[in-house]
Design an enzyme around this catalytic site. Structure first.
Site, short mmCIF file in Angstrom:
data_model
loop_
_atom_site.label_atom_id
_atom_site.label_comp_id
_atom_site.label_asym_id
_atom_site.label_seq_id
_atom_site.Cartn_x
_atom_site.Cartn_y
_atom_site.Cartn_z
NE ARG A 171 89.39 -65.34 22.15
CZ ARG A 171 88.83 -64.33 22.82
NH1 ARG A 171 89.38 -63.12 22.78
NH2 ARG A 171 87.74 -64.53 23.52
NE ARG A 240 77.04 -75.84 20.63
CZ ARG A 240 77.35 -76.98 20.00
NH1 ARG A 240 78.59 -77.45 20.03
NH2 ARG A 240 76.45 -77.67 19.35
CG HIS A 418 84.76 -88.58 58.35
ND1 HIS A 418 85.57 -87.65 57.74
CD2 HIS A 418 85.58 -89.55 58.82
CE1 HIS A 418 86.83 -88.05 57.83
NE2 HIS A 418 86.86 -89.20 58.50
#
Length: 445
Positions: A171, A240, A418
């Protein structure tokens, strides 16, 4: 509160490693490059009934454990629809239609929310919400997702990964309220994986055809142009609403209620001293299950254990579980600029290449992170944003650091592990202001 759907579907992200694109294996090079002998594309498919059964069994087990936990703690569980009769009395309508009155010194409202359906023909009759997706007795097939919030994007992402064509109607902007640069990377990644997006579009109607399929019509709000297509499923992810209308709040004296039905409260205490609210029903609070749980826990301690601590709604970390996850904590770049001004903000950023992307030579175009920090002093970090693998796991640890007042100086002096993707935050050194190239020369650059 809505359970994270992607948590229930680990297979969805796994299928991406095989290069699924709308139900077809686009490339098998990735698996083959690691030495796997991959079967033909036609041999790779999802068993929808097995998936939904597994998901439903998981949900039932969670509910059962909760019921047992309540019983063990001698907490009475009443399965009924409640409404206020007066400030201290509730009337619960049970499943069999009988009513039961309950009185209490303190009352906590934690009704959460229910999916919102747009006021268009066919929405209520023929569309589903994210609550329903794993209750379907058949595969969803070609799916239209209306809405580009985190629920809409997560649903479109995992449906596409399972091999079902997914289209999203946007939208306004995707992931409203999130950092928009990161939101764009999320949607770019989804488009590259086969999800279709129609921007600036709103639904007009959903019609059921004789074939059982659904014809959806929508309109571009900028051009006025209309379009339509036929889908097997239309999923509404348009937000909601708070489930407070049936509570008869005026009988309790609670009047601080917004137009959306949410309760306005500075803390969890409403405008009636002994009535509290936690979770999605509160106005302006993060609609996240862990937020509701933590706020409820602290409230219980204040009420019954002489606790003093209140919920801190600032710097709540969250993750959007899209195909390439987006994790964040703190302020977006837009919010920081608006609050502090451009001259007071420094943004460190970098693209990076996850180690697992090297051998199959996966696209790293959308693997990106940034730190939004104060420009002066030790440069307190205001927000961290990360798009890439396991973003949720990455951002969780840094959320604690943000709570402790993390600075860029401290971040840069942290030795990374790492090869992990989380270590990329410790190697940030290029600012947007500098104009330097944020792309890495190698995995250890």
């Amino acid at each position: 509160m809505l359970m994270n759907i992607n948590y229930l579907v680990p297979t969805a992200q796994s299928l991406f490693s095989l290069g699924l694109d709308n139900g077809r294996v686009k490339k098998r090079n990735e698996a083959i490059s690691y030495g796997w002998e991959v079967p033909s594309p036609d041999a790779i498919k999802i068993n929808w009934s097995a998936l939904t059964e597994a998901v439903q069994n998981h949900i039932k087990s969670v509910n059962w454990v909760t019921r047992v936990d309540l019983r063990d703690k001698k907490i009475e569980y009443i399965n009924g629809l409640g409404e206020f009769k007066d400030p201290h009395t509730l009337v619960a309508t049970l499943k069999n239609g009988t009513k039961r009155e309950l009185t209490a010194r303190n009352i906590v409202i934690a009704v959460g929310g229910r999916p919102h359906y747009p006021d268009i023909p066919g929405a209520l009759e023929y569309c589903i919400s994210s609550d329903d997706i794993f209750s379907l007795g058949h595969p969803p097939g070609k799916t239209l997702v209306v809405g580009a919030g985190y629920i809409g994007l997560e649903c479109a992402g995992f449906l596409n990964s399972l091999g079902f064509s997914a289209t999203v109607l946007v939208r306004s902007v995707p992931l409203r309220g999130f950092d928009q640069q990161m939101a764009l990377m999320v949607t770019n990644e989804m488009e590259e994986r086969g999800v279709a997006f129609h921007h600036k579009c709103i639904p007009l109607s959903v019609e059921k055809l004789e074939s059982g399929q659904l014809k959806a019509r929508w309109q571009n709000t900028e051009t006025g142009e209309q379009a339509e297509d036929v889908f097997d499923t239309v999923l509404m992810a348009t937000g909601r609403y708070a489930l407070t209308k049936a509570l008869n709040l005026p009988a309790a004296g609670v009047t601080a209620v917004t137009g959306s039905g949410k309760i306005a409260a500075q803390t969890e205490q409403t405008d009636v001293a002994h009535v509290y609210a936690v979770g999605d029903v509160l106005e302006g609070r993060p609609e996240l299950t862990p937020v509701a749980i933590h706020a409820g826990r602290l409230l219980a301690r204040r009420l019954f254990a002489d606790g003093l601590q209140h919920m801190d709604y600032e710097n709540v970390a969250t993750t959007v579980f899209t195909p390439l996850e987006y994790g964040c904590v703190g302020l977006s770049e837009e919010a920081a600029l608006d609050r502090y001004g451009e001259e007071s903000i420094e943004v460190y950023h970098a693209f990076y290449k996850p180690t697992e992307f090297f051998i199959p030579q996966r696209n790293i175009r959308n693997c990106y992170l940034k730190a939004v920090a104060e420009r002066g002093g030790a440069q307190r970090v205001l927000g961290l944003h990360f798009v890439g693998p396991v973003a949720g796991e990455v951002i969780q640890g840094f959320a604690a650091a943000i709570k402790c007042g993390l600075t860029m100086e401290q971040l840069m002096n942290t030795v990374g592990i790492h090869p992990t993707v989380a270590e990329e935050f410790t190697r940030l050194n290029i600012t947007k202001r500098s104009g330097k190239d944020p792309n890495p020369a190698s995995c250890c650059s």
